[in-house]
Write an enzyme that holds these catalytic residues in place. Structure first.
Site, PDB file in Angstrom:
ATOM      1  N   ASP A 105      -2.257  -2.158   4.551  1.00  0.00           N
ATOM      2  CA  ASP A 105      -1.469  -0.934   4.460  1.00  0.00           C
ATOM      3  C   ASP A 105      -2.403   0.266   4.573  1.00  0.00           C
ATOM      4  O   ASP A 105      -3.273   0.478   3.722  1.00  0.00           O
ATOM      5  CB  ASP A 105      -0.723  -0.910   3.129  1.00  0.00           C
ATOM      6  CG  ASP A 105       0.343   0.176   3.063  1.00  0.00           C
ATOM      7  OD1 ASP A 105       0.473   0.941   4.028  1.00  0.00           O
ATOM      8  OD2 ASP A 105       1.040   0.244   2.043  1.00  0.00           O
ATOM      9  N   ASP A 123       2.632   1.602   9.717  1.00  0.00           N
ATOM     10  CA  ASP A 123       1.300   1.587   9.110  1.00  0.00           C
ATOM     11  C   ASP A 123       1.027   0.390   8.215  1.00  0.00           C
ATOM     12  O   ASP A 123       0.057   0.396   7.452  1.00  0.00           O
ATOM     13  CB  ASP A 123       1.088   2.870   8.296  1.00  0.00           C
ATOM     14  CG  ASP A 123       2.129   3.045   7.202  1.00  0.00           C
ATOM     15  OD1 ASP A 123       3.132   2.301   7.203  1.00  0.00           O
ATOM     16  OD2 ASP A 123       1.949   3.928   6.340  1.00  0.00           O
ATOM     17  N   GLU A 124       1.838  -0.667   8.299  1.00  0.00           N
ATOM     18  CA  GLU A 124       1.570  -1.834   7.462  1.00  0.00           C
ATOM     19  C   GLU A 124       2.051  -3.107   8.140  1.00  0.00           C
ATOM     20  O   GLU A 124       2.981  -3.101   8.942  1.00  0.00           O
ATOM     21  CB  GLU A 124       2.212  -1.697   6.086  1.00  0.00           C
ATOM     22  CG  GLU A 124       3.716  -1.561   6.105  1.00  0.00           C
ATOM     23  CD  GLU A 124       4.304  -1.458   4.712  1.00  0.00           C
ATOM     24  OE1 GLU A 124       3.849  -2.197   3.815  1.00  0.00           O
ATOM     25  OE2 GLU A 124       5.235  -0.638   4.535  1.00  0.00           O
TER      26      GLU A 124
END
Length: 415
Positions: free
Chosen positions: A11, A101-102
């Site tokens: 993350d 974003d993860e």
């Protein structure tokens, strides 16, 4: 279940704010927020003052007078997010991206090539930092749920490996809001019952949790509290529905407020469906009131739809129903529209002109075809000249958006 911790959850830390600090080094170490009227994201320096995503900009400035607001660089977010996830793909093909974003990664089959899961996590973190200039936190555990919690514990810019032998010791001391599915409303309900930690939730009788939160949610959270979450990595992850939502602040629950908002949301949803030659039978709206309580209303249609104005009219009717059912609610803070039961619809099957009362909502009727044709013309213009080149009058006159569409697009799952 395998007793080896081989699931990674990676993350990127304060991703949007970190990208802005990367693009403009003079912002490093300073409290910044992406957005304006609404905080879209905040740096850790700003979070230290209590600034959070979704917070009104005025409130954020009250908490942090030195806060610096910056505009979003959405293409850079997409570019750097893609590059970070691609680094995970260098170590295993089993990567499940769950947002810009993860992502999760299962490294069980590649430890003989790249070392232990902890070694792989450390290498990924080093590469993201040196190649992209961004901080990333990684959790390593036996299950996806626990790996995600571990990455949150690892923030900012750290790594946490959960030993399978001490999973429950690690898990049960943590606050309950770290769990999947525990948002502000659920947290508040649990807090009222004195349930503050995951361990307290685990030791609360299941029937009590189910009465408090409902059967489905109660069963799910009780299982996760004991780390019973056998969900595997899914590399092919397509959305089962298309939706969009808009935070309104605290606005009167009147048509002049919700009609333009619903048109904007329906335009976003329907254009995404048409771009993938999809249509859906079930339309759902969600209305959130001033006390953060939300209600949903839905309807299932005989024929799947993807026309914008059809979706608008159905959504408006559902919102009116929701408001009529709650006449004491005077303020709304959020609206959401989604379409589910998706199916491929490369062409529209024509209907006979039978004079049915719902013909304007039937895609194959004369008016339905006219609406779909107009939508496709708008889609073509937007594809060539950009989304802002043409639109519907109400959305064009509705003024600037507190949350830019570019930010919304980053959060949309692939259809």
């Amino acid at each position: 279940m395998d007793m080896t911790a081989t699931i990674l959850h990676a993350d990127l830390d304060a991703f949007y704010a970190s990208v802005e600090q990367l693009l403009n080094p003079s912002l490093r170490g300073k409290p910044i927020a992406v957005g304006g009227g609404v905080v879209l994201a905040a740096s850790y320096e700003a979070k230290a003052f209590g600034v959070r995503g979704g917070m009104p900009g005025r409130r954020a400035r009250e908490l942090c007078p030195q806060l610096i607001f910056v505009g979003g660089h959405f293409k850079d977010y997409q570019r750097l997010g893609d590059a970070a996830i691609a680094i995970l793909g260098d170590y295993t093909p089993l990567v499940e991206r769950i947002s810009i974003d993860e992502a999760f990664a299962d490294v069980a089959g590649c430890t003989h090539l790249f070392g232990s899961p902890a070694d792989i996590a450390a290498t990924i973190r080093h590469r993201v930092r040196t190649e992209l200039g961004l901080p990333i936190s990684v959790g390593v555990a036996r299950t996806k749920h626990l790996a995600k919690i571990a990455s949150q514990v690892a923030k900012p810019d750290g790594m946490v490996l959960v030993d399978p032998k001490t999973e429950l010791e690690f898990l049960h001391d943590l606050p309950v809001e770290l769990m999947w599915g525990v948002g502000p409303v659920t947290k508040a309900k649990l807090t009222e019952q004195g349930i503050l930690t995951i361990g307290q939730l685990a030791n609360t009788p299941g029937r009590s949790i189910e009465r408090l939160l409902g059967t489905a949610v109660g069963e799910k959270l009780s299982a996760l509290a004991w780390n019973r979450g056998p969900r595997a990595i899914r590399t092919q992850h397509r959305a089962r529905s298309a939706g969009a939502q808009s935070a309104l602040g605290r606005k009167p629950a009147v048509e002049s407020v919700f009609k333009p908002a619903l048109l904007h949301l329906a335009d976003r949803v329907a254009s995404r469906l048409r771009a993938k030659s999809l249509a859906g039978n079930t339309v759902t709206v969600r209305v959130r009131f001033a006390d953060m309580r939300a209600v949903t209303r839905s309807t299932t249609l005989d024929a799947p739809i993807s026309a914008t104005m059809m979706l608008v009219e159905i959504a408006e009717g559902l919102v009116r129903t929701a408001l009529a059912d709650h006449p004491r609610e005077r303020l709304i803070t959020l609206l959401a529209v989604s379409v589910s039961q998706l199916r491929k619809q490369p062409e529209i099957q024509l209907d006979l002109p039978l004079g049915l009362p719902d013909e304007k909502r039937r895609p194959g009727a004369k008016k339905g075809i006219a609406r779909w044709t107009a939508d496709r013309a708008i889609d073509t213009i937007r594809d060539r000249f950009g989304r802002g080149a043409v639109g519907y009058a109400a959305t064009a006159l509705d003024g600037p958006r507190s949350v830019p569409d570019g930010f919304r697009e980053l959060a949309e799952k692939e259809l």
